[in-house]
Scaffold this active site. Sequence first.
Site, PDB file in Angstrom:
ATOM      1  N   GLY A  55      36.969 -27.936   3.629  1.00 22.15           N
ATOM      2  CA  GLY A  55      35.693 -27.655   2.968  1.00 22.15           C
ATOM      3  C   GLY A  55      35.903 -27.602   1.468  1.00 22.15           C
ATOM      4  N   CYS A  82      43.293 -27.514   6.141  1.00 21.19           N
ATOM      5  CA  CYS A  82      42.957 -27.434   4.714  1.00 21.19           C
ATOM      6  C   CYS A  82      42.225 -26.118   4.412  1.00 21.19           C
ATOM      7  CB  CYS A  82      42.163 -28.672   4.298  1.00 21.19           C
ATOM      8  SG  CYS A  82      42.141 -28.869   2.503  1.00 21.19           S
ATOM      9  N   TYR A  83      40.917 -26.163   4.076  1.00 22.01           N
ATOM     10  CA  TYR A  83      40.185 -24.906   3.854  1.00 22.01           C
ATOM     11  C   TYR A  83      40.349 -23.994   5.075  1.00 22.01           C
ATOM     12  CZ  TYR A  83      36.259 -21.694   3.111  1.00 22.01           C
ATOM     13  OH  TYR A  83      35.492 -20.568   2.956  1.00 22.01           O
ATOM     14  N   HIS A 169      45.639 -32.990   6.213  1.00 24.58           N
ATOM     15  CA  HIS A 169      44.609 -33.418   7.173  1.00 24.58           C
ATOM     16  C   HIS A 169      45.212 -34.299   8.271  1.00 24.58           C
ATOM     17  CE1 HIS A 169      41.013 -32.091   4.930  1.00 24.58           C
ATOM     18  NE2 HIS A 169      41.817 -32.199   3.894  1.00 24.58           N
ATOM     19  N   GLU A 171      43.767 -35.404  10.819  1.00 25.03           N
ATOM     20  CA  GLU A 171      42.749 -36.302  11.382  1.00 25.03           C
ATOM     21  C   GLU A 171      42.630 -37.624  10.637  1.00 25.03           C
ATOM     22  OE1 GLU A 171      42.301 -33.683   9.565  1.00 25.03           O
ATOM     23  OE2 GLU A 171      40.493 -33.758   8.336  1.00 25.03           O
ATOM     24  N   SER A 223      17.603 -54.430  17.902  1.00 29.03           N
ATOM     25  CA  SER A 223      17.887 -55.518  16.957  1.00 29.03           C
ATOM     26  C   SER A 223      18.797 -56.558  17.597  1.00 29.03           C
ATOM     27  CB  SER A 223      18.585 -54.957  15.719  1.00 29.03           C
ATOM     28  OG  SER A 223      19.906 -54.566  16.071  1.00 29.03           O
ATOM     29  N   GLY A 224      19.373 -56.208  18.763  1.00 29.70           N
ATOM     30  CA  GLY A 224      20.319 -57.113  19.400  1.00 29.70           C
ATOM     31  C   GLY A 224      21.743 -56.850  18.937  1.00 29.70           C
ATOM     32  N   GLY A 225      21.901 -55.977  17.932  1.00 25.92           N
ATOM     33  CA  GLY A 225      23.246 -55.581  17.498  1.00 25.92           C
ATOM     34  C   GLY A 225      23.866 -54.644  18.528  1.00 25.92           C
ATOM     35  N   VAL A 226      25.146 -54.323  18.314  1.00 26.31           N
ATOM     36  CA  VAL A 226      25.866 -53.511  19.305  1.00 26.31           C
ATOM     37  C   VAL A 226      25.173 -52.159  19.518  1.00 26.31           C
ATOM     38  CG1 VAL A 226      28.070 -52.413  19.838  1.00 26.31           C
ATOM     39  CG2 VAL A 226      28.045 -54.551  18.550  1.00 26.31           C
ATOM     40  N   ASP A 227      24.864 -51.488  18.415  1.00 27.22           N
ATOM     41  CA  ASP A 227      24.385 -50.106  18.533  1.00 27.22           C
ATOM     42  C   ASP A 227      23.039 -50.037  19.250  1.00 27.22           C
ATOM     43  OD1 ASP A 227      26.592 -49.730  16.964  1.00 27.22           O
ATOM     44  OD2 ASP A 227      25.458 -49.509  15.099  1.00 27.22           O
ATOM     45  N   SER A 228      22.088 -50.859  18.791  1.00 26.18           N
ATOM     46  CA  SER A 228      20.764 -50.735  19.414  1.00 26.18           C
ATOM     47  C   SER A 228      20.799 -51.299  20.833  1.00 26.18           C
ATOM     48  CB  SER A 228      19.678 -51.396  18.568  1.00 26.18           C
ATOM     49  OG  SER A 228      19.846 -52.781  18.517  1.00 26.18           O
ATOM     50  N   SER A 229      21.680 -52.260  21.110  1.00 28.07           N
ATOM     51  CA  SER A 229      21.766 -52.772  22.480  1.00 28.07           C
ATOM     52  C   SER A 229      22.295 -51.680  23.409  1.00 28.07           C
ATOM     53  CB  SER A 229      22.705 -53.983  22.564  1.00 28.07           C
ATOM     54  OG  SER A 229      22.238 -55.001  21.726  1.00 28.07           O
ATOM     55  N   LYS A 369      31.796 -46.450  15.734  1.00 29.27           N
ATOM     56  CA  LYS A 369      31.543 -47.780  16.283  1.00 29.27           C
ATOM     57  C   LYS A 369      32.372 -48.080  17.536  1.00 29.27           C
ATOM     58  CE  LYS A 369      29.187 -51.430  15.242  1.00 29.27           C
ATOM     59  NZ  LYS A 369      27.819 -51.237  14.753  1.00 29.27           N
TER      60      LYS A 369
END
Length: 513
Positions: A55, A82-83, A169, A171, A223-229, A369
């Site tokens: 943070g 960290c914080y 960190h 991560e 939209s036909g993209g990965v996410d909206s599909s 993603k």
Amino acid sequence: MSQEKVIVLDFGGQYNQLIARRVRECNVYCEVHPYHMPLEKIKEMNPKGIIFTGGPNSVFFDDSPKCSKEIFDLGIPILGICYGSQLIAHMLGGEVKDAPTSEYGKTDVELDNTSLLFEGVSRHTVCWMSHTNYIETSPAGFRITGHTPVCPVAAMECPERSLYATQFHPEVLHTAEGQKMLANFVFKICGCAGDWKMDSFVERAIDEIRQKVGSGKVLCALSGGVDSSVAAVLLAKAVGKQLTCVFVDHGLLRKNEGDEVEAVFGPDGPYDLNFVRVNAQERFYSKLSGVVEPEAKRKIIGEEFIRVFEEEAKKIGAVDYLVQGTIYPDVIESGLGKSATIKSHHNVGGLPDCVDFKEIIEPLRLLFKDEVRRAGTELGIPEHLVNRQPFPGPGLGIRIIGEVTAEKVKIVQESDAIYREEIAAAGLAGSISQYFAALTNMRSVGVMGDGRTYDYAVALRAVTTTDFMTAECADIPYAVLQKVMNRIVNEVKGVNRVVYDLSSKPPGTIEFE
Ligand code: XMP
């Protein structure tokens, strides 16, 4: 649902969702909660482990974020980062001060690998540091398990109380053995079994959507993209024919893309969906006419999308919910977390203030993603769709620097199609995360045949990345680039130069606007 989980308490760090994602990579369910989540609620959730994030504050100020001290007595393993590490030190009687020397970036850390947290990790390892305060003295009962020449407590622990802390960190990918450390925390320290899979996410998301939507009607912005599909198929599984997918062809799609999307999601495709295609090219071009500022373009496209969806919703009647395939990097870059706005991703910060839907559902909002792709695979979406490279909602509108016109769209579509063809022919498609052609707004003098030309320069972009938050320029063989260049200047009218963008992200972004 009773499943083992680790929770991340968010103290305002930049990497809070990244920590959760790294834990999920260990097949342990993980979610982020605010640092002030009541102790009772934490007990109810019964997590196997708790991680305190970094943070921007200094723990020694009264008003800096703190959790209840009793959290240390729950018997639940805690890892402070960290914080978060400084908070553990400060609250348990150690001393945290301004560091005489700040550390930022890749730093060699010497670790004590008799610690469970560092089991199997090299004694000297590169870790990502980003701090101006440091733990000067660890609390009584803690032993120091890591240091650098200028940071006496780069890691500390009190195994008897299952408390662990790292100034660096783990991560962040720049911490070479960070994933190993997080795996040690969740498996060796928290005792997780690691049996969570993406199908649990999918099942849970389907349950939650059903509960929320009830018998209501839902419209999905596809939209036909990965996410909206992935979002559309998830919603279709959850609510079936209560869902209508609306695909807006805004005239800013790649060559032939409108028809390709229709072939998959339309009546002749494999999904039994209510599918509506709206051809709104002229409408978008006219709204974008004369607009050059990138954020203004994004907002106009975002707003116009919503207006089209609202109109379609009216035609269907009584639609309460709008579904969008927003994913986590969209949220972060739109500045809805605590970080600065880089770009208003059209399905997040690009939304108009007033939207005529009862609620917007974003089932993928917390996923990265690659996690979305895994969810897509779980849902049975074919690999070639799940592994498509990302394509932004505002489409070619943000791959044309400056004003968008139908003529410029045609130039980008044709150039991009050639680029994609050649990348595929060279067998490179699988090794590049995202690649496309963009139109610089620069015209320059050239010579073709025996005549002078004054035409546009097309820019080729190709990057490799895992999370799209940072990216490197892809190393495409020169011969392939040269072939693409040749074909573009020969085949695409209005182009006399082709440049290759070497920038990484940061300082560039993947898209041009
Ligand atoms: P940048 O350009 O911000 O892009 O480095 C990171 C990733 O996000 C995609 N992108 C978007 N996706 N709506 C989207 O759905 C948007 O407005 C948008 N802007 C960028 C970009 O293609 C890349 O994969």
